[in-house]
Design a protein around this motif. Structure first.
Motif, mmCIF file in Angstrom:
data_model
loop_
_atom_site.group_PDB
_atom_site.id
_atom_site.type_symbol
_atom_site.label_atom_id
_atom_site.label_comp_id
_atom_site.label_asym_id
_atom_site.label_seq_id
_atom_site.Cartn_x
_atom_site.Cartn_y
_atom_site.Cartn_z
ATOM 1 N N SER A 43 0.815 -1.223 0.000
ATOM 2 C CA SER A 43 0.000 0.000 0.000
ATOM 3 C C SER A 43 0.844 1.266 0.000
ATOM 4 O O SER A 43 0.332 2.361 -0.278
ATOM 5 C CB SER A 43 -0.932 0.009 1.218
ATOM 6 O OG SER A 43 -0.172 -0.063 2.421
ATOM 7 N N ASP A 44 2.141 1.135 0.321
ATOM 8 C CA ASP A 44 3.019 2.305 0.396
ATOM 9 C C ASP A 44 3.982 2.404 -0.780
ATOM 10 O O ASP A 44 4.876 3.252 -0.780
ATOM 11 C CB ASP A 44 3.827 2.270 1.703
ATOM 12 C CG ASP A 44 2.934 2.259 2.933
ATOM 13 O OD1 ASP A 44 1.822 2.798 2.837
ATOM 14 O OD2 ASP A 44 3.357 1.714 3.972
ATOM 15 N N LYS A 45 3.824 1.548 -1.780
ATOM 16 C CA LYS A 45 4.749 1.546 -2.920
ATOM 17 C C LYS A 45 4.746 2.876 -3.665
ATOM 18 O O LYS A 45 5.741 3.247 -4.288
ATOM 19 C CB LYS A 45 4.381 0.423 -3.896
ATOM 20 C CG LYS A 45 4.530 -0.994 -3.338
ATOM 21 C CD LYS A 45 5.974 -1.399 -3.170
ATOM 22 C CE LYS A 45 6.090 -2.869 -2.764
ATOM 23 N NZ LYS A 45 7.490 -3.278 -2.519
ATOM 24 N N ALA A 46 3.621 3.603 -3.596
ATOM 25 C CA ALA A 46 3.530 4.888 -4.293
ATOM 26 C C ALA A 46 4.512 5.915 -3.740
ATOM 27 O O ALA A 46 4.812 6.911 -4.401
ATOM 28 C CB ALA A 46 2.105 5.431 -4.203
ATOM 29 N N CYS A 47 5.027 5.676 -2.537
ATOM 30 C CA CYS A 47 5.969 6.617 -1.914
ATOM 31 C C CYS A 47 7.396 6.437 -2.423
ATOM 32 O O CYS A 47 8.249 7.298 -2.181
ATOM 33 C CB CYS A 47 5.965 6.442 -0.399
ATOM 34 S SG CYS A 47 4.404 6.871 0.399
ATOM 35 N N GLN A 48 7.686 5.329 -3.077
ATOM 36 C CA GLN A 48 9.054 5.052 -3.494
ATOM 37 C C GLN A 48 9.444 5.894 -4.704
ATOM 38 O O GLN A 48 8.654 6.089 -5.624
ATOM 39 C CB GLN A 48 9.221 3.570 -3.833
ATOM 40 C CG GLN A 48 9.102 2.649 -2.620
ATOM 41 C CD GLN A 48 9.433 1.214 -2.959
ATOM 42 O OE1 GLN A 48 8.657 0.532 -3.620
ATOM 43 N NE2 GLN A 48 10.594 0.763 -2.516
#
Length: 341
Positions: A43-48
């Protein structure tokens, strides 16, 4: 014997109390970018952002309070595998320049290789200042219908704010007249600004002037999304960053919440992520925690106290048992040794 037993009596209860206080600390941690993709939740891959130094990704991190949390609730960012304590890194700064004091040109060598960018001088110069952590976190959350606020002032040491960091030499600022918060205000004062700036502290409009603007790149130009031209190096996030960490995995305070948070409250952080960690094989995380009189959660401090306490207890019992079973009588003649002639 008595020394060992006294130390055991002191250290064992102290260790268990410290462990108990540590267990009461509520802590939530989310890794949102890492050189190891497995560390980041789907769910946090968009932050990479990988190694894209010019990227600005916008994402959200959500936390659900597992327990009631009492203020102050601290917000930290955590970096792993970043060696701020490396000698050549920690010394790469110009404290005269950071303080806004006129300096001798010889001090500029302390900032090599980040003293200039081509023909443009850097202010502040040096590796620490120009690797500033510039991700931005904004809190969205409500408790009992009231918005929670993350306070971002009062996070730096007061001594650093008052004595170690100051505006650039020659900096000036003046409040603009009413209804003139535009380029006219800068022109009236013959200042270097193209447009005045609204102060984050009092909400007023100010024109500002930096000397040698054509030949110098100031901090607000290097990090325009984070640093206001009215602040320069007095920005508290920057001051926190400049106090280097001793270990390669460290946390730095970003802000704090002064209201209690009930169990089950959803805390949403809007994140603008710009700081590249893949280049040094590290990771970055957002941490929310309460604290106690010994700081945050620390599983080793209490353990080390009662481990040493139990060691002292065992040694005291061993030496005490030996003395009780086979005592050594003082001044007994069998312990005397005579010189042989």
């Amino acid at each position: 014997i008595y020394t060992f037993l006294i130390l055991a009596v002191i250290l064992v209860p102290t260790g268990f109390k410290m462990q108990s206080l540590s267990d009461e600390v509520v802590e939530m941690l989310r890794v949102y970018d890492s050189s190891d993709p497995a560390e980041v939740m789907e769910s946090d891959k968009a932050c990479q952002i990988g190694k894209d130094y010019n990227s600005t990704n916008t994402c959200q991190l959500q936390f659900i309070a597992p327990e009631d949390m009492s203020p102050p609730i601290l917000i930290h960012y955590e970096l792993k595998n970043f060696h701020q304590n490396h000698r050549s890194y920690s010394r790469n700064r110009d404290d005269f320049q950071l303080s806004g004091i006129e300096r001798d040109a010889t001090f500029a060598e302390e900032c090599d290789p980040l003293n200039k960018l081509g023909d443009i001088d850097l202010n502040p110069c040096g590796l620490i200042a120009n690797t500033f952590f510039h991700d931005v976190f904004e809190l969205e959350a409500q408790v009992n219908g009231q918005n929670l606020t993350m306070v971002e002032e009062g996070i730096a040491w007061q001594s650093d704010i008052e004595h170690r960091f100051g505006h650039a030499l020659g900096f000036k600022m003046e409040e603009c007249p009413e209804n003139q918060c535009n380029a006219t205000c800068c022109e009236l004062n013959d200042f270097s600004c193209d447009e005045p700036e609204i102060s984050k502290k009092d909400g007023k409009c100010y024109a500002y002037h930096y000397p040698n603007e054509d030949t110098t790149q100031y901090l607000y130009e290097t990090y325009p999304e984070v640093i206001s031209p009215l602040e320069h190096v007095t920005n508290e996030h920057f001051i926190v960053w400049m106090r280097v960490a001793t270990l390669p995995t460290f946390r730095k305070l970003y802000g704090y919440i002064e209201e209690p948070i009930p169990k089950g409250t959803v805390l949403t952080f809007n994140v603008k992520t710009r700081y590249v960690v893949e280049s040094f094989g590290g990771s970055k995380a957002l941490v929310i925690s309460t604290n106690n009189i010994f700081g945050g959660k620390n599983e080793y401090l209490g353990t080390s106290f009662y481990a040493v306490g139990f060691f002292c207890l065992v040694m005291g019992l061993i030496f005490g048992s030996k003395h009780w079973l086979r005592p050594r009588k003082l001044a007994h003649k069998k312990y005397l040794r005579y010189k042989e002639h």
